[in-house]
Design a protein around this motif. Sequence first.
Motif, PDB file in Angstrom:
ATOM      1  N   THR A  22       1.612 -15.072   3.152  1.00 49.63           N
ATOM      2  CA  THR A  22       0.421 -15.327   3.971  1.00 49.63           C
ATOM      3  C   THR A  22      -0.284 -14.010   4.275  1.00 49.63           C
ATOM      4  OG1 THR A  22       1.577 -17.187   4.992  1.00 49.63           O
ATOM      5  CG2 THR A  22      -0.367 -16.361   6.152  1.00 49.63           C
ATOM      6  N   THR A  23      -1.608 -14.033   4.292  1.00 45.11           N
ATOM      7  CA  THR A  23      -2.336 -12.808   4.637  1.00 45.11           C
ATOM      8  C   THR A  23      -2.197 -12.519   6.121  1.00 45.11           C
ATOM      9  OG1 THR A  23      -4.444 -13.881   5.144  1.00 45.11           O
ATOM     10  CG2 THR A  23      -4.077 -13.211   2.838  1.00 45.11           C
ATOM     11  N   LYS A  59       0.890  -1.015  11.552  1.00 42.59           N
ATOM     12  CA  LYS A  59       1.065  -1.014  10.103  1.00 42.59           C
ATOM     13  C   LYS A  59      -0.158  -1.475   9.327  1.00 42.59           C
ATOM     14  CE  LYS A  59       5.990  -1.961  10.760  1.00 42.59           C
ATOM     15  NZ  LYS A  59       7.027  -3.010  10.614  1.00 42.59           N
ATOM     16  N   VAL A  60      -1.160  -1.960  10.029  1.00 41.90           N
ATOM     17  CA  VAL A  60      -2.400  -2.350   9.358  1.00 41.90           C
ATOM     18  C   VAL A  60      -3.541  -1.489   9.894  1.00 41.90           C
ATOM     19  CG1 VAL A  60      -4.065  -4.210   8.917  1.00 41.90           C
ATOM     20  CG2 VAL A  60      -1.619  -4.706   8.910  1.00 41.90           C
ATOM     21  N   LEU A  68      -7.335  -8.823   5.266  1.00 38.23           N
ATOM     22  CA  LEU A  68      -7.642  -9.871   4.293  1.00 38.23           C
ATOM     23  C   LEU A  68      -6.757  -9.789   3.047  1.00 38.23           C
ATOM     24  CD1 LEU A  68     -11.541  -9.747   4.409  1.00 38.23           C
ATOM     25  CD2 LEU A  68     -10.118 -11.685   5.059  1.00 38.23           C
ATOM     26  N   GLU A  69      -6.274  -8.592   2.731  1.00 31.11           N
ATOM     27  CA  GLU A  69      -5.532  -8.399   1.491  1.00 31.11           C
ATOM     28  C   GLU A  69      -4.035  -8.180   1.696  1.00 31.11           C
ATOM     29  OE1 GLU A  69      -7.501  -5.131  -0.366  1.00 31.11           O
ATOM     30  OE2 GLU A  69      -9.409  -6.197  -0.485  1.00 31.11           O
ATOM     31  N   THR A  70      -3.646  -7.689   2.856  1.00 27.37           N
ATOM     32  CA  THR A  70      -2.246  -7.385   3.110  1.00 27.37           C
ATOM     33  C   THR A  70      -1.471  -8.661   3.423  1.00 27.37           C
ATOM     34  OG1 THR A  70      -2.911  -5.244   4.015  1.00 27.37           O
ATOM     35  CG2 THR A  70      -0.677  -5.987   4.520  1.00 27.37           C
ATOM     36  N   VAL A  72       1.896 -10.606   4.949  1.00 25.30           N
ATOM     37  CA  VAL A  72       2.763 -10.352   6.099  1.00 25.30           C
ATOM     38  C   VAL A  72       4.114  -9.774   5.695  1.00 25.30           C
ATOM     39  CG1 VAL A  72       1.631 -11.991   7.636  1.00 25.30           C
ATOM     40  CG2 VAL A  72       3.525 -12.772   6.212  1.00 25.30           C
ATOM     41  N   ARG A  73       4.610 -10.091   4.511  1.00 27.88           N
ATOM     42  CA  ARG A  73       5.904  -9.541   4.069  1.00 27.88           C
ATOM     43  C   ARG A  73       5.859  -8.022   3.947  1.00 27.88           C
ATOM     44  NH1 ARG A  73       4.653 -12.231  -0.998  1.00 27.88           N
ATOM     45  NH2 ARG A  73       6.157 -13.843  -0.422  1.00 27.88           N
ATOM     46  N   GLU A  74       4.652  -7.461   3.782  1.00 29.17           N
ATOM     47  CA  GLU A  74       4.501  -6.014   3.647  1.00 29.17           C
ATOM     48  C   GLU A  74       4.637  -5.284   4.981  1.00 29.17           C
ATOM     49  OE1 GLU A  74       0.992  -4.869   1.291  1.00 29.17           O
ATOM     50  OE2 GLU A  74       0.887  -6.975   0.673  1.00 29.17           O
ATOM     51  N   ILE A  75       4.405  -5.981   6.086  1.00 32.57           N
ATOM     52  CA  ILE A  75       4.396  -5.298   7.385  1.00 32.57           C
ATOM     53  C   ILE A  75       5.352  -5.900   8.415  1.00 32.57           C
ATOM     54  CG2 ILE A  75       2.016  -4.537   7.039  1.00 32.57           C
ATOM     55  CD1 ILE A  75       1.306  -6.679   9.287  1.00 32.57           C
ATOM     56  N   MET A  76       6.044  -6.969   8.061  1.00 28.07           N
ATOM     57  CA  MET A  76       6.927  -7.630   9.026  1.00 28.07           C
ATOM     58  C   MET A  76       8.080  -6.714   9.430  1.00 28.07           C
ATOM     59  SD  MET A  76       8.964 -10.339   6.652  1.00 28.07           S
ATOM     60  CE  MET A  76      10.028  -9.786   5.330  1.00 28.07           C
ATOM     61  N   SER A  77       8.626  -6.970  10.587  1.00 25.96           N
ATOM     62  CA  SER A  77       9.816  -6.257  11.059  1.00 25.96           C
ATOM     63  C   SER A  77      11.052  -7.056  10.676  1.00 25.96           C
ATOM     64  CB  SER A  77       9.766  -6.080  12.580  1.00 25.96           C
ATOM     65  OG  SER A  77       8.700  -5.226  12.931  1.00 25.96           O
ATOM     66  N   THR A  78      12.071  -6.351  10.205  1.00 22.91           N
ATOM     67  CA  THR A  78      13.277  -7.037   9.743  1.00 22.91           C
ATOM     68  C   THR A  78      14.540  -6.553  10.434  1.00 22.91           C
ATOM     69  OG1 THR A  78      13.517  -5.438   7.934  1.00 22.91           O
ATOM     70  CG2 THR A  78      12.311  -7.478   7.450  1.00 22.91           C
TER      71      THR A  78
END
Length: 142
Positions: A22-23, A59-60, A68-70, A72-78
Amino acid sequence: MKKVSNILARKGSSVIAIDGGTTVLDALKLMAEKNIGSVVITEDGAYAGLLTERDYARKVILQGKSSLETQVREIMSTEFPKMIPENSVETCMHVMSENNLRYLPIFRDNTMCGIISISDVVTETILSHEETIEQLKSYIQS
């Protein structure tokens, strides 16, 4: 001593979850619509992490990425501690304070069964104190 299970019983254990693809913009729209500060991210239907307002800001926005392009997996906390319903509210408060966290995912048998916020922990602590005060008043009056 109150437990996480008390919080989940009071507020419910349902969570809002979205796929990791998801974006960020769509995730933010959902969070605004639901008036929540975090959303669970899933990959193939399983818990993968959390997206928080803090993730978005740091992170954004601060890195000049596009919402619009990023994804959520790229910036999520784990890297959240694995808490269970049997943990005490005090333990959660300590973990949240020590790690500067606002949300904790709760797991039962390695499956996510809810999420609690610092607000939930504070509310449960207040309710517990009010209950103690009422018990003391009743004891004194009897």
